[in-house]
Write a protein that holds these residues in place. Sequence first.
Motif, PDB file in Angstrom:
ATOM      1  N   GLU A  13       0.826  -1.201   0.000  1.00  0.00           N
ATOM      2  CA  GLU A  13       0.000   0.000   0.000  1.00  0.00           C
ATOM      3  C   GLU A  13       0.866   1.259   0.000  1.00  0.00           C
ATOM      4  OE1 GLU A  13      -3.486   2.200   2.658  1.00  0.00           O
ATOM      5  OE2 GLU A  13      -2.692   0.254   3.273  1.00  0.00           O
ATOM      6  N   THR A  14       1.934   1.253   0.807  1.00  0.00           N
ATOM      7  CA  THR A  14       2.834   2.407   0.830  1.00  0.00           C
ATOM      8  C   THR A  14       3.496   2.609  -0.524  1.00  0.00           C
ATOM      9  OG1 THR A  14       3.276   2.160   3.192  1.00  0.00           O
ATOM     10  CG2 THR A  14       4.891   3.388   1.903  1.00  0.00           C
ATOM     11  N   GLY A  15       3.907   1.524  -1.139  1.00  0.00           N
ATOM     12  CA  GLY A  15       4.526   1.612  -2.457  1.00  0.00           C
ATOM     13  C   GLY A  15       3.580   2.195  -3.492  1.00  0.00           C
ATOM     14  N   ARG A  16       2.311   1.798  -3.426  1.00  0.00           N
ATOM     15  CA  ARG A  16       1.327   2.341  -4.367  1.00  0.00           C
ATOM     16  C   ARG A  16       1.134   3.842  -4.143  1.00  0.00           C
ATOM     17  NH1 ARG A  16      -3.656   1.032  -4.222  1.00  0.00           N
ATOM     18  NH2 ARG A  16      -3.740   0.151  -2.122  1.00  0.00           N
ATOM     19  N   LYS A  17       1.091   4.241  -2.878  1.00  0.00           N
ATOM     20  CA  LYS A  17       0.929   5.663  -2.576  1.00  0.00           C
ATOM     21  C   LYS A  17       2.103   6.481  -3.094  1.00  0.00           C
ATOM     22  CE  LYS A  17      -1.985   5.160   1.541  1.00  0.00           C
ATOM     23  NZ  LYS A  17      -2.089   5.344   3.004  1.00  0.00           N
ATOM     24  N   LEU A  18       3.308   5.996  -2.832  1.00  0.00           N
ATOM     25  CA  LEU A  18       4.488   6.730  -3.284  1.00  0.00           C
ATOM     26  C   LEU A  18       4.580   6.735  -4.809  1.00  0.00           C
ATOM     27  CD1 LEU A  18       7.136   5.560  -0.656  1.00  0.00           C
ATOM     28  CD2 LEU A  18       5.788   7.671  -0.668  1.00  0.00           C
TER      29      LEU A  18
ATOM     30  N   PHE B 229      -5.733   9.592  -9.014  1.00  0.00           N
ATOM     31  CA  PHE B 229      -4.794   9.197  -7.958  1.00  0.00           C
ATOM     32  C   PHE B 229      -5.270   9.541  -6.552  1.00  0.00           C
ATOM     33  CE2 PHE B 229      -1.401   9.717 -11.401  1.00  0.00           C
ATOM     34  CZ  PHE B 229      -1.321   8.341 -11.631  1.00  0.00           C
ATOM     35  N   GLY B 230      -6.260  10.407  -6.455  1.00  0.00           N
ATOM     36  CA  GLY B 230      -6.761  10.795  -5.145  1.00  0.00           C
ATOM     37  C   GLY B 230      -7.185   9.634  -4.262  1.00  0.00           C
ATOM     38  N   PRO B 231      -7.921   8.652  -4.799  1.00  0.00           N
ATOM     39  CA  PRO B 231      -8.350   7.536  -3.957  1.00  0.00           C
ATOM     40  C   PRO B 231      -7.200   6.677  -3.421  1.00  0.00           C
ATOM     41  CG  PRO B 231      -9.721   7.704  -5.921  1.00  0.00           C
ATOM     42  CD  PRO B 231      -8.563   8.631  -6.128  1.00  0.00           C
ATOM     43  N   VAL B 232      -6.026   6.766  -4.040  1.00  0.00           N
ATOM     44  CA  VAL B 232      -4.894   5.936  -3.612  1.00  0.00           C
ATOM     45  C   VAL B 232      -4.005   6.689  -2.616  1.00  0.00           C
ATOM     46  CG1 VAL B 232      -2.903   4.571  -4.344  1.00  0.00           C
ATOM     47  CG2 VAL B 232      -4.917   4.758  -5.836  1.00  0.00           C
ATOM     48  N   SER B 233      -3.514   7.861  -3.020  1.00  0.00           N
ATOM     49  CA  SER B 233      -2.518   8.570  -2.195  1.00  0.00           C
ATOM     50  C   SER B 233      -3.029   9.871  -1.594  1.00  0.00           C
ATOM     51  CB  SER B 233      -1.283   8.879  -3.042  1.00  0.00           C
ATOM     52  OG  SER B 233      -1.572   9.868  -4.018  1.00  0.00           O
ATOM     53  N   GLY B 234      -4.202  10.302  -2.009  1.00  0.00           N
ATOM     54  CA  GLY B 234      -4.672  11.624  -1.629  1.00  0.00           C
ATOM     55  C   GLY B 234      -4.332  12.676  -2.663  1.00  0.00           C
ATOM     56  N   ALA B 235      -3.493  12.299  -3.627  1.00  0.00           N
ATOM     57  CA  ALA B 235      -3.131  13.178  -4.750  1.00  0.00           C
ATOM     58  C   ALA B 235      -2.605  14.529  -4.270  1.00  0.00           C
ATOM     59  CB  ALA B 235      -4.324  13.369  -5.693  1.00  0.00           C
TER      60      ALA B 235
ATOM     61  N   GLY C  24       6.819   9.873   8.923  1.00  0.00           N
ATOM     62  CA  GLY C  24       7.680   9.111   8.025  1.00  0.00           C
ATOM     63  C   GLY C  24       7.117   9.035   6.615  1.00  0.00           C
ATOM     64  N   LEU C  25       5.809   8.816   6.519  1.00  0.00           N
ATOM     65  CA  LEU C  25       5.179   8.750   5.194  1.00  0.00           C
ATOM     66  C   LEU C  25       5.194  10.126   4.535  1.00  0.00           C
ATOM     67  CD1 LEU C  25       3.759   7.019   3.104  1.00  0.00           C
ATOM     68  CD2 LEU C  25       1.582   7.494   4.264  1.00  0.00           C
ATOM     69  N   ALA C  26       5.023  11.175   5.329  1.00  0.00           N
ATOM     70  CA  ALA C  26       5.062  12.534   4.780  1.00  0.00           C
ATOM     71  C   ALA C  26       6.425  12.826   4.146  1.00  0.00           C
ATOM     72  CB  ALA C  26       4.745  13.553   5.871  1.00  0.00           C
ATOM     73  N   VAL C  27       7.490  12.454   4.821  1.00  0.00           N
ATOM     74  CA  VAL C  27       8.836  12.660   4.273  1.00  0.00           C
ATOM     75  C   VAL C  27       9.002  11.873   2.973  1.00  0.00           C
ATOM     76  CG1 VAL C  27      11.296  12.250   4.654  1.00  0.00           C
ATOM     77  CG2 VAL C  27       9.885  13.188   6.507  1.00  0.00           C
ATOM     78  N   SER C  28       8.512  10.646   2.953  1.00  0.00           N
ATOM     79  CA  SER C  28       8.598   9.831   1.740  1.00  0.00           C
ATOM     80  C   SER C  28       7.795  10.442   0.604  1.00  0.00           C
ATOM     81  CB  SER C  28       8.092   8.415   2.029  1.00  0.00           C
ATOM     82  OG  SER C  28       8.914   7.771   2.979  1.00  0.00           O
ATOM     83  N   TYR C  29       6.627  10.996   0.922  1.00  0.00           N
ATOM     84  CA  TYR C  29       5.823  11.690  -0.092  1.00  0.00           C
ATOM     85  C   TYR C  29       6.635  12.826  -0.718  1.00  0.00           C
ATOM     86  CZ  TYR C  29       0.988   9.898   0.380  1.00  0.00           C
ATOM     87  OH  TYR C  29      -0.161   9.151   0.325  1.00  0.00           O
ATOM     88  N   VAL C  30       7.280  13.638   0.107  1.00  0.00           N
ATOM     89  CA  VAL C  30       8.010  14.794  -0.404  1.00  0.00           C
ATOM     90  C   VAL C  30       9.163  14.355  -1.309  1.00  0.00           C
ATOM     91  CG1 VAL C  30       9.488  16.740   0.258  1.00  0.00           C
ATOM     92  CG2 VAL C  30       7.365  16.297   1.514  1.00  0.00           C
ATOM     93  N   ILE C  31       9.868  13.317  -0.897  1.00  0.00           N
ATOM     94  CA  ILE C  31      10.964  12.800  -1.733  1.00  0.00           C
ATOM     95  C   ILE C  31      10.427  12.314  -3.074  1.00  0.00           C
ATOM     96  CG2 ILE C  31      12.694  10.970  -1.937  1.00  0.00           C
ATOM     97  CD1 ILE C  31      13.003  11.170   1.151  1.00  0.00           C
ATOM     98  N   ALA C  32       9.310  11.587  -3.039  1.00  0.00           N
ATOM     99  CA  ALA C  32       8.696  11.088  -4.275  1.00  0.00           C
ATOM    100  C   ALA C  32       8.244  12.236  -5.162  1.00  0.00           C
ATOM    101  CB  ALA C  32       7.513  10.175  -3.941  1.00  0.00           C
ATOM    102  N   GLN C  33       7.674  13.253  -4.572  1.00  0.00           N
ATOM    103  CA  GLN C  33       7.193  14.402  -5.339  1.00  0.00           C
ATOM    104  C   GLN C  33       8.335  15.149  -6.020  1.00  0.00           C
ATOM    105  OE1 GLN C  33       5.307  16.308  -2.058  1.00  0.00           O
ATOM    106  NE2 GLN C  33       3.531  14.953  -2.079  1.00  0.00           N
ATOM    107  N   ILE C  34       9.413  15.377  -5.282  1.00  0.00           N
ATOM    108  CA  ILE C  34      10.547  16.092  -5.872  1.00  0.00           C
ATOM    109  C   ILE C  34      11.183  15.264  -6.991  1.00  0.00           C
ATOM    110  CG2 ILE C  34      12.860  17.002  -5.427  1.00  0.00           C
ATOM    111  CD1 ILE C  34      11.859  17.745  -2.601  1.00  0.00           C
ATOM    112  N   GLY C  35      11.396  13.987  -6.727  1.00  0.00           N
ATOM    113  CA  GLY C  35      11.968  13.121  -7.760  1.00  0.00           C
ATOM    114  C   GLY C  35      11.083  13.040  -8.985  1.00  0.00           C
ATOM    115  N   GLY C  36       9.778  12.897  -8.761  1.00  0.00           N
ATOM    116  CA  GLY C  36       8.846  12.843  -9.879  1.00  0.00           C
ATOM    117  C   GLY C  36       8.830  14.145 -10.665  1.00  0.00           C
TER     118      GLY C  36
END
Length: 224
Positions: A3-8, A59-65, A84-96
């Motif tokens: 689930e975390t992987g799908r969100k990221l 994507f909203g239903p999965v990660s909140g978009a 922890g998930l918030a930090v991972s979100y930010v890293i994913a967003q910047i990389g993306g």
Amino acid sequence: MTETGRKLGCEALGTALLVTTVVGSGIMAVNLAGGNVALALLANAIATGAILVVLITIFGPVSGAHFNPVVTLVMWMRGDLAAGLAVSYVIAQIGGGVAGTLAAHLMFDVTTMQLSQTARTGGAQWFSEVIAAFGLLLTILGCVRYRPDAVASGVGLYITSAYWFTASTSFANPAVTIARGFTDTFAGIRPLDVPVFILAQIAGAVLALVCARLLFESEPARTP
């Protein structure tokens, strides 16, 4: 996939597609507008608003978009997201976001690795980013509170309009701001100007959270 992987994955891919649209539509608009900057900005704004509606819907239903570190910051401050998930979100967003810039360059056959030379600085620009982020987060928080089904359209319409009523053309997103530092095209911003834009965006987002708590949270939530 977990689930975390799908969100990221959704946050990275969604931010990549958002930035690809911002940068790519900017390049296309300049190519076709014949020097008409207003027409180029209009095309850029419409494309960005439209893709936000699509991306938030799917994507909203999965990660909140979120696709935006200040959105993630506010959701963490509200207690809706673990640190922890918030930090991972930010890293994913910047990389993306950076990947989205490179994808746009590849599509339009321009130099893949660039640094922007476009200066975006000064008090008016910084204040514009405070207002842009404030309005975006207030839109999101108001919709989440009263009309969750309207988040996608609300955000898309807000950003389309904010392109025009802010002097900065409403970046309102640290990940997008960083990514736009790597394109010397219509959408670019000098890397030197990025940090202050991000600080302004954070300030606007936090102000929106305070305002939303004052205006919304004492009222009963409404169902659509």
